[in-house]
Design an enzyme around this catalytic site. Structure first.
Site, PDB file in Angstrom:
ATOM      1  N   GLU A 111      -9.842   5.801   3.004  1.00  0.00           N
ATOM      2  CA  GLU A 111     -10.400   4.690   3.748  1.00  0.00           C
ATOM      3  C   GLU A 111      -9.779   3.503   3.932  1.00  0.00           C
ATOM      4  O   GLU A 111      -8.551   3.418   3.312  1.00  0.00           O
ATOM      5  CB  GLU A 111     -11.679   4.365   2.783  1.00  0.00           C
ATOM      6  CG  GLU A 111     -11.283   3.221   1.568  1.00  0.00           C
ATOM      7  CD  GLU A 111     -10.040   3.807   0.768  1.00  0.00           C
ATOM      8  OE1 GLU A 111      -9.966   5.199   0.525  1.00  0.00           O
ATOM      9  OE2 GLU A 111      -9.302   2.948   0.035  1.00  0.00           O
ATOM     10  N   SER A 138       1.708  -9.780  -0.961  1.00  0.00           N
ATOM     11  CA  SER A 138       1.361  -8.235  -0.896  1.00  0.00           C
ATOM     12  C   SER A 138       1.429  -7.674   0.470  1.00  0.00           C
ATOM     13  O   SER A 138       1.666  -6.594   0.700  1.00  0.00           O
ATOM     14  CB  SER A 138      -0.110  -8.122  -1.244  1.00  0.00           C
ATOM     15  OG  SER A 138      -1.042  -8.892  -0.586  1.00  0.00           O
ATOM     16  N   LYS A 190       0.728  -1.199  -0.235  1.00  0.00           N
ATOM     17  CA  LYS A 190       0.004   0.151  -0.179  1.00  0.00           C
ATOM     18  C   LYS A 190       0.738   1.357  -0.151  1.00  0.00           C
ATOM     19  O   LYS A 190       0.342   2.148  -0.426  1.00  0.00           O
ATOM     20  CB  LYS A 190      -0.891   0.070   1.212  1.00  0.00           C
ATOM     21  CG  LYS A 190      -1.988  -1.140   1.225  1.00  0.00           C
ATOM     22  CD  LYS A 190      -2.853  -0.846   0.051  1.00  0.00           C
ATOM     23  CE  LYS A 190      -4.150  -1.949   0.028  1.00  0.00           C
ATOM     24  NZ  LYS A 190      -5.064  -1.598  -0.830  1.00  0.00           N
TER      25      LYS A 190
END
Lengths: 249, 403
Positions: free
Chosen positions: B120, B387, B98
Site C-alpha cells: 500500500e 525522513s 522507506k
C-alpha cells in the site's frame, strides 16, 4: 442461511427482508453490522456497508430493530460484526445487548482464535454463541482448537479469499469439510462464494448448512432503484430456488 | 502521574505481538497462516549471518548508508537557540527512509520463495521503495494507492510505473492510505500462498510492527554512533514525524534505553483540533482496533473509523503503530502535533536556510524542532529525523500556496 447487511438502504427494509427469507424457509439469518474497514469483504458487501454508514446508521438502532424482529420470526439471528465495533462498545456491554434483544450470537471475522478467549468467556456466561471460522489455510491442529472454542456452529470459509460470488467451488472443499465434521459435534456450515444452485447441490451433502451473502446483498441493493416489493420478491424467489435444490436431494 | 523511568521496555513485543496491552493480531483467520509463516521466516533470518550480510551490503552500496548526520548551521542561527542537527534519510536512494524496510522485506520474500509482492502507499514513498526493491530482486509488484493520493503525489505514481510496478487506484472510502491498506489486505486474503505483503509502516497485525521497526532501527543506531563521533555525546532531544510511525519507531527504538534523551513524536495537526481536521490519534484519539492491531485510533463511538485530514499524504492516516501507543502509555515518548500551516512554514525555512527541500511529512518534525530550539540555549542539541525529501511535494505545495 442468508446474510443480509443491516440498514441497506434502511432498517425497515432489512426487517422486511429477514421476515421474507425466514418465511421462505431460511433456518437462521446472519445480519452484517456495517463497518468502515471490512477487510474480509468483497465489493458487494463493502459497498452495502458504505451505503448504510453514509446514512448514519448506528449499532444501537440495528440491535433495536433486531430486538423487535426476533420474537416474530421462526429462526435465530446472529450478528456478523467487526471486533473494532465490539471493543469500542465493550465486550460485556455488546454481549448484554445481544442477549437483551434475543439475538443468538455473533460471528467476529477479524477475531482469530488466539485473541478470542476474552470474548468466548463473555459469550459463555450469557449463553450466546461465538461462531468461529476455519479456512483452507487453517492447519488441522488449529482447526481442532477453533472447534473447541467455537459455539453454535463452525463457519467453514470455502476459499482463501474475501466474500463474493464465485463460479466454481474448490475441489478439495468437500474433503476438508468432511474431515472437520468428523472432529466436532458442532454443525459445520460453509460460506463465501456460494451463490448458484449447482453449488448448493454439491455442498448440501457435505455441510450442515450453507451461507449465502453477496448474492442476496446484491439483490437487496436493487431496492434502492426498483420498488421495494419487487426487490423483496426477488430476494425471496432467489432463496426459494436454492432451497428447492436442497429439498430435491 | 508519570510512570517511573524504566517502565518502558525495549524487550517488546512478546510472542503474541503485544507491546504492553497494545498490538496483537485482529485479522481474518485466512491471514493467520501467512503471518505465522512471516514471523517464523523473520526469526530464522535474524539468526542467519548471510541474510544480515546481504542486507547490510545493500544498505551500504545500494541505498548509500550511513545517511549523514548534518549540522544545520544557518537554520540554527535562524532560530537562535539550540543546535539543530538533521538525520538525512532524505538522501537515501528513492528519497526516504522507506527503502530500509522494503529491501529487508524483499529479502524475506525471496527466502519464503514467493514471487509476487503487494504494497500500500500513501505519499508514494513506500510504493516507490517497494517497486525499487522488487525491480532489484526481480519480483512482480502491485501497489495499492488511494485515488486522492494518486492525484496529490503524481510524480511518485509515474516513478512506480517506470520501475515496473502496477499501480491500482483505490476508490473506496476516503481514497487515501487507510483504504489502500484495506485493499492490499483483501488482495492478500486471496493470494497468501504466493504473495508477500510488504507493509510500509509499523502498523498492522503482528509481526509487521516489529519487523518494520527492526529494519528501520538502522536510523537510530547510526544516529547514536554519529552523535558520539561528531559531538561526543547524545543529543538532548530527538524528534520525528508520526503517521503510521515507521521513521519515528526506527529512530526512537535504539534510544529507548537512553533515558537522558528526550523523544518527541509529531503528528499531523492538519487544519485544526476539530474532529476530521487532523490526523493525530495519539494526541486526540483513544485505543481501539484498526487494521489488525490494538492501538490509538480516530474512531466514533461505534468503532467506525473517523475521517482524518493532513495535507501530507504520508501522515493522513487514522491509526498509529502499537509501539507508539506503548511508548505514550509508559511516558517514554512525548507526542504532540503540528498544523499544516506550521509545517509549510518550516518547509520554506529549511529550503531557504539550508538548501534542503524536506518532504511535507518531515516538515512537521522540522517545525517542532525549530520551536523547541528557540526556547533552548546554544549548548543544547536536537536531532530531527528528516525522513524524506520534498521533490514529490513541489506541485502540491504550489497548489496549496495558491490556496
Amino acid at each position: 442461511m442468508p446474510f443480509v447487511t443491516a440498514g441497506d438502504p434502511d432498517l425497515e427494509f432489512t426487517s422486511a427482508v429477514i421476515e421474507e427469507l425466514v418465511a421462505r424457509g431460511a433456518s437462521m439469518c446472519e445480519v452484517g453490522i456495517p463497518y468502515s474497514d471490512p477487510i474480509a469483504d468483497g465489493q458487494v458487501i463493502q459497498e452495502s456497508y458504505t451505503r448504510a454508514l453514509s446514512r448514519g446508521i448506528k449499532v444501537s438502532d440495528i440491535l433495536q430493530t433486531l430486538g423487535q424482529l426476533a420474537p416474530r420470526i421462526n429462526g435465530p439471528l446472529v450478528t456478523m460484526v467487526s471486533h473494532a465495533i465490539i471493543y469500542r462498545h465493550g465486550m460485556e456491554r455488546y454481549a448484554d445487548a445481544l442477549q437483551d434483544k434475543g439475538i443468538a450470537g455473533m460471528i467476529v471475522p477479524d477475531l482469530p482464535v488466539d485473541e478470542s478467549d476474552g470474548l468466548a468467556a463473555v459469550c459463555k456466561t450469557r449463553d450466546l454463541s461465538l461462531i468461529q471460522l476455519v479456512t483452507p489455510t487453517t492447519s488441522r491442529d488449529r482447526a481442532l482448537k477453533i472447534a473447541d472454542t467455537s459455539s453454535g456452529f463452525l463457519y467453514y470459509v470455502s476459499v482463501a479469499g474475501i466474500t463474493g460470488e464465485r463460479s466454481v467451488v474448490p475441489q478439495e472443499l468437500q474433503e476438508r469439510v468432511g474431515w472437520l465434521r468428523e472432529q466436532t459435534s458442532l454443525p459445520v456450515c460453509i460460506g463465501f462464494g456460494i451463490s448458484q444452485p449447482e453449488h448448493v447441490r454439491v455442498l448440501c451433502q457435505v455441510a450442515d448448512g450453507l451461507i449465502v451473502g453477496s448474492a442476496i446483498v446484491r439483490r437487496m441493493a436493487d431496492a434502492a432503484t426498483d420498488s421495494r416489493d419487487q426487490a423483496l420478491r426477488q430476494v425471496g424467489d432467489y432463496l426459494s430456488s436454492l432451497l428447492a435444490v436442497m429439498d430435491a436431494r | 502521574m508519570l510512570p517511573p523511568p524504566g517502565s518502558c521496555s525495549a524487550d517488546v513485543p512478546d510472542e503474541t505481538g503485544r507491546y504492553g496491552k497494545f498490538g496483537g493480531r485482529y485479522v481474518p483467520e485466512t491471514l493467520v497462516y501467512a503471518l505465522d509463516q512471516l514471523a517464523a521466516e523473520y526469526e530464522a533470518a535474524c539468526g542467519d549471518a548471510t541474510f544480515r550480510g546481504e542486507l547490510d551490503g545493500l544498505l551500504q552500496n545500494y541505498v548509500g548508508r550511513p545517511s549523514p548526520l548534518f549540522f544545520a548551521r544557518r537554520l540554527t542561527a535562524h532560530c537562535g537557540g539550540a543546535e539543530i542537527w538533521l538525520k538525512r534519510e532524505d538522501l537515501n536512494h528513492t528519497g526516504a527512509h522507506k527503502i530500509n524496510n522494503t529491501l529487508g522485506q524483499a529479502l524475506l520474500t525471496k527466502r519464503m520463495g514467493k514471487k509476487r509482492v503487494i504494497a500500500e502507499t500513501g505519499a508514494g514513498q513506500h510504493g516507490v521503495a517497494t517497486a525499487t526493491a522488487c525491480a532489484h530482486f526481480g519480483l512482480q509488484c502491485v501497489v495499492y494507492m488511494g485515488e486522492e493520493d494518486i492525484r496529490r503525489q503524481a510524480p511518485n505514481v509515474f516513478s512506480m510505473k517506470l520501475l515496473g510496478a502496477e499501480v491500482r487506484g483505490v476508490t473506496s472510502g476516503s481514497r487515501t492510505l487507510r483504504d489502500a491498506i484495506n485493499e492490499a489486505m483483501r488482495d492478500w486474503m486471496s493470494s497468501v500462498e504466493t504473495t508477500h505483503y510488504i507493509l510500509g509502516s509499523v502498523v498492522g497485525p503482528h509481526p509487521f510492527p516489529k519487523i518494520v521497526r527492526d529494519f528501520q532501527a538502522v536510523i537510530g543506531r547510526e544516529t547514536i554512533q554519529q552523535s558520539h563521533a561528531q559531538f561526543q555525546g547524545l543529543p538532548n532531544t530527538v524528534v520525528a514525524c508520526v503517521g503510521g510511525g515507521s521513521n519515528a519507531a526506527g529512530m526512537f527504538y535504539p534510544l529507548v534505553g537512553h533515558h537522558e534523551v528526550e523523544l518527541i513524536g509529531v503528528e499531523a495537526g492538519g487544519r485544526s483540533s476539530s474532529p476530521g481536521d487532523h490526523a493525530s490519534p495519539l494526541t486526540y484519539g483513544s485505543p481501539g482496533i484498526l487494521h489488525g492491531s490494538f492501538s490509538y485510533v480516530m474512531q466514533d463511538e461505534d468503532g467506525q473509523t473517523s475521517p482524518v485530514h493532513s495535507m501530507s499524504a504520508g501522515l493522513d492516516y487514522p491509526g498509529v503503530g502499537p509501539e507508539h501507543s506503548y511508548w505514550k502509555s509508559t511516558g517514554r515518548v512525548n507526542y504532540t502535533c503540528c498544523s499544516d500551516e506550521e509545517a509549510l512554514a518550516a518547509f520554506d525555512v529549511l529550503a531557504s536556510c539550508e538548501g534542503i527541500l524536506p518532504a511535507l511529512e518531515s516538515s512537521h518534525a522540522v517545525a517542532h524542532a525549530m520551536a523547541w530550539a528557540r526556547e533552548r540555549s546554544s549548548d543544547q542539541r536536537i536531532v530531527v529525523c528528516l525522513s524524506g525529501r520534498g521533490d514529490k511535494d513541489a506541485s502540491e505545495i504550489a497548489r496549496l500556496k495558491r490556496g
